[in-house]
Structure formats: structure tokens, C-alpha cells
Design an enzyme around this catalytic site. Sequence first.
Site, short mmCIF file in Angstrom:
data_model
loop_
_atom_site.label_atom_id
_atom_site.label_comp_id
_atom_site.label_asym_id
_atom_site.label_seq_id
_atom_site.Cartn_x
_atom_site.Cartn_y
_atom_site.Cartn_z
N LYS A 279 0.85 -1.20 0.00
CA LYS A 279 0.00 0.00 0.00
C LYS A 279 0.88 1.25 0.00
CE LYS A 279 -0.45 -0.11 5.03
NZ LYS A 279 -1.32 0.12 6.16
N ARG B 68 -10.07 -0.19 15.67
CA ARG B 68 -10.17 0.41 14.34
C ARG B 68 -11.26 -0.34 13.59
NH1 ARG B 68 -4.54 1.23 11.04
NH2 ARG B 68 -4.95 -0.86 10.35
N HIS C 90 -5.74 -7.32 13.44
CA HIS C 90 -4.54 -6.47 13.33
C HIS C 90 -4.09 -6.09 14.73
CE1 HIS C 90 -1.65 -4.12 11.23
NE2 HIS C 90 -2.14 -2.95 11.58
N ARG D 140 1.53 -10.79 7.07
CA ARG D 140 1.35 -9.54 6.31
C ARG D 140 2.49 -8.56 6.57
NH1 ARG D 140 -3.68 -9.59 9.12
NH2 ARG D 140 -2.97 -7.70 10.17
N TYR E 226 14.59 31.27 4.98
CA TYR E 226 13.45 32.05 5.49
C TYR E 226 13.54 32.30 6.99
CZ TYR E 226 11.14 31.06 1.04
OH TYR E 226 10.83 30.98 -0.29
N CYS F 204 13.32 24.68 2.59
CA CYS F 204 12.36 25.38 1.73
C CYS F 204 11.55 24.36 0.93
CB CYS F 204 13.09 26.29 0.75
SG CYS F 204 14.26 27.41 1.51
N MET F 205 10.60 24.82 0.15
CA MET F 205 9.77 23.90 -0.63
C MET F 205 10.64 23.07 -1.60
SD MET F 205 6.54 24.68 -3.14
CE MET F 205 5.53 25.47 -1.92
N ASP F 206 11.63 23.72 -2.22
CA ASP F 206 12.39 23.05 -3.28
C ASP F 206 13.89 23.03 -3.03
OD1 ASP F 206 9.86 23.25 -4.72
OD2 ASP F 206 10.42 25.36 -4.92
C1 LIG Z 1 -3.92 -4.44 8.14
C2 LIG Z 1 -2.44 -4.30 8.00
N1 LIG Z 1 -1.67 -5.39 7.93
C3 LIG Z 1 -0.34 -5.32 7.81
C4 LIG Z 1 0.31 -4.10 7.75
C5 LIG Z 1 1.81 -4.07 7.64
O1 LIG Z 1 2.36 -3.54 8.80
P1 LIG Z 1 3.94 -3.37 8.96
O2 LIG Z 1 4.34 -2.39 7.93
O3 LIG Z 1 4.10 -2.85 10.34
O4 LIG Z 1 4.53 -4.72 8.74
C6 LIG Z 1 -0.45 -2.93 7.82
C7 LIG Z 1 0.22 -1.63 7.78
O5 LIG Z 1 -0.04 -0.72 8.49
C8 LIG Z 1 -1.86 -3.02 7.95
O6 LIG Z 1 -2.62 -1.93 8.02
#
Ligand SMILES: Cc1ncc(COP(=O)(O)O)c(C=O)c1O
Length: 387
Positions: A40, A138, A167, A223, A267, A314-316
Site C-alpha cells: 500500500k 479500528r 490487526h 502480512r 526564510y 524550503c519547498m524546493d
Molecule cells: C492491516 C495491515 N496489515 C499489515 C500491515 C503491515 O504492517 P507493517 O508495515 O508494520 O509490517 C499494515 C500496515 O499498516 C496493515 O494496516
Amino acid sequence: MYQPSESSPTSASVDLTALAQNVAHVRRLAPRADVLAVVKANAYGHGAIEITRALQQVAVRRFGVATVDEGVALRQADIQDAIVVLGPTMPAQFPDLVARGLTPVLYRADLVQAFAATVKPDTEPYPVHIKVETGMGRLGVLPRDLPELLSSSELRRPLRLEGLMTHLADADNRDAGQTEEQLARFQQVLNQLQERGVAIPLIHVANSAAIIQYPASLHSLVRPGIMLYGYHTLSNNTQDPGLQPILTWKTTIAHLHTIAPGSSVSYNRTFIATRQTRVAVLPVGYADGYNRLLSNRGQILVGGRRVPVIGRVCMDMTMIDVTDVPGVQVGEEAILIGQQGSERITAADLATWQQTIPYEILCAIGSRVPRRYLPLGSPAGEASHTR
Ligand SMILES: Cc1ncc(COP(=O)(O)O)c(C=O)c1O
């Protein structure tokens, strides 16, 4: 959107061989589990498509994204493997999700019904995962409401219950209390399902921290996210020797000038020189993800030495004091994250200076910064294509 060019003075290089080694480390720690790689947020800033393709080459066949749009982008890149949308999805997104063959995570009866109504009744049962809330506060169905949810006839047709997950909120903490409670609650759920003869192919709990320190959290699937990219946030904060950061972020000195004592930089004049100071100007700023909190606090590597950021980022552009580095030239490399000589700055260092976590540092590296990839099996230093 413009395409960053090959000649861009600021870029990030991503070592896909190191990525493969981090996957091997996950497999060493969780030898019986299948891997769902969390890609992600543009693979935590590393480039979701390139990272996913590299992971496919080391036989990872399941991927986790946060949003439907992230999943669609992977499908558009012809990634055909299982993609689970880990974040919340809304019924309005279900048609897109089904059209792309993405797997949703569901946690309420109305979502199961709305999703079932989207799936064509005459096709193969459509895989879904159910999330159980065990203490993250959550998303998820409470354990006491799970039996009723699982009794939904839709979960047999047109859907198929492929996965059950929870989770962990605190797996990187030194104190194991919360994690042990969550694992116990989830285990109770699994025991009850077993008593009722419910078999679910994919059971998944462990994020990176749990993979490293909670063998009891390992089920048929894990995961990992941050550990694929070479980091962890365990409280001992030491580098796990099995993990290597895969991203180097570098820029090039664009300009050098010398200022007299009493002169200021950037700045609001937050840096005033106390000596004759050689100032290097770097073409990278907060718009690239080099955070403004690093003003007068961050360090950068030049000529194999750590030098301080001076004045406001700065921004850039960002300015550094290179007075103590002999012979610095315009065009010379400066490392924001990575190694130079025997010195190394990691995303964890930037996170400490900014009071955040390496996740945020990596995710924040902007779209203006081209990512270059060192292909699997290549010696470090030979970047391939740019995106
Ligand atoms: C539902 C879920 N599983 C797994 C992960 C992976 O977590 P991590 O990057 O701590 O291994 C995340 C990341 O936040 C998550 O939201």
C-alpha cells in the site's frame, strides 16, 4: 502529471536484491506461512508496481493494498495475483473492486450483503476476508458478533470465506501485554470456529513486528510491510541484521557560496553564521518529502561526512554547512538516506529528528523524486530504469 527525468539531480534508488533478501528473512522467521506483501501507499514510497513485480519474481503471490484505487493501479500494470484491499471500502466502490477481481476485507453484515449483491450470482464463489476487532480499536467485527456474521448465507454463495484476520496495535512495544491479550482473543475465536467445524484457508494476524517477535501470531499467512523495505520499529531500535534498508535517497549540490559571520540562511533567518561558512544548496525540499521539521536539525552526508542542515528547509531547496568538508564541488553527491563511506543515515534517523516513524519518512518521499531500480541480482550501484 509530468514524468521525472533521468537527469533529475534528486532521486531515490531502490535495491531489489535487498528486497528479495528481506523476503527471505520473512520466510526464515515464518517458514510455514504464505506471504501477503503489503504494498500500500506506493509500496511505502518505493513504487508499488516495480516492488510488486520484483516480489513476484521471488514467488510472492499475494499483495495487500489500502484502497481500491491502489489495487486497480496494480491490475492496470497487469498484476494478476491475489490483491487484498486491507483498508475500509464503501459499497459505492464494490463494482470497481469486483470488476478488477480484488479481494475485500469485510467486517459488518450490511457490507457482506451489499458486496454479495454486487457479485454475479452465477459465477465462482467470490473470495472475501473478514476482519475481527481484538484491540486495535479500528476496523473489525467484535468476537461476540462474529458467529452471527459468519452465519450469513451469502458467505457460502455467492461469496466464499477465504480469510479471517485481525490487526495488532502494539506488537513493536517492549511490553507484550496488549499483544498477548489480542492474540488470546483471536485464538479463542479460532478455537470456537474449530469446534463448529468451520475451516478458513487463510488466517492472518502478523505484521512485521509480530513476525519478528511473536511466533504465536504466525498462522497460514503473514502480512509484512515495513520489514520488506528494511526497517522495523521495535523499541530496541537496533538494526535487525536480517533486514537491509532498500532505498537510498540522494541529491546533488547545485550551488556553493560562502557567507560571513552574522549572515543568515533561508526564510526567517533561523540560522545566523557564527563563522565564515561554506553553504551548499541542495535541490530538494519539503515538496519532495524532505520535511520542514528537519530545519536546523537534520544531517546529510557529503564527502563521507555528516553535515548539518542550516536554516529552514524550503519547498524546493535545502541548505547545508559544508565548511568542514574539504574540496566540496558543485555537482557532488549528497545523501539524504543511505551510506557514503563509513557513514550512514537511515529513514529511522530522519524519523528520530522529526519525531515520527520510518514509515512516514518513506511514504512521504514525493512523486517529484524519480525512483531508480537496481534489478534483482545486480551488484549495488547499477540502477536500471526510472519512473
Ligand atoms: C492491516 C495491515 N496489515 C499489515 C500491515 C503491515 O504492517 P507493517 O508495515 O508494520 O509490517 C499494515 C500496515 O499498516 C496493515 O494496516
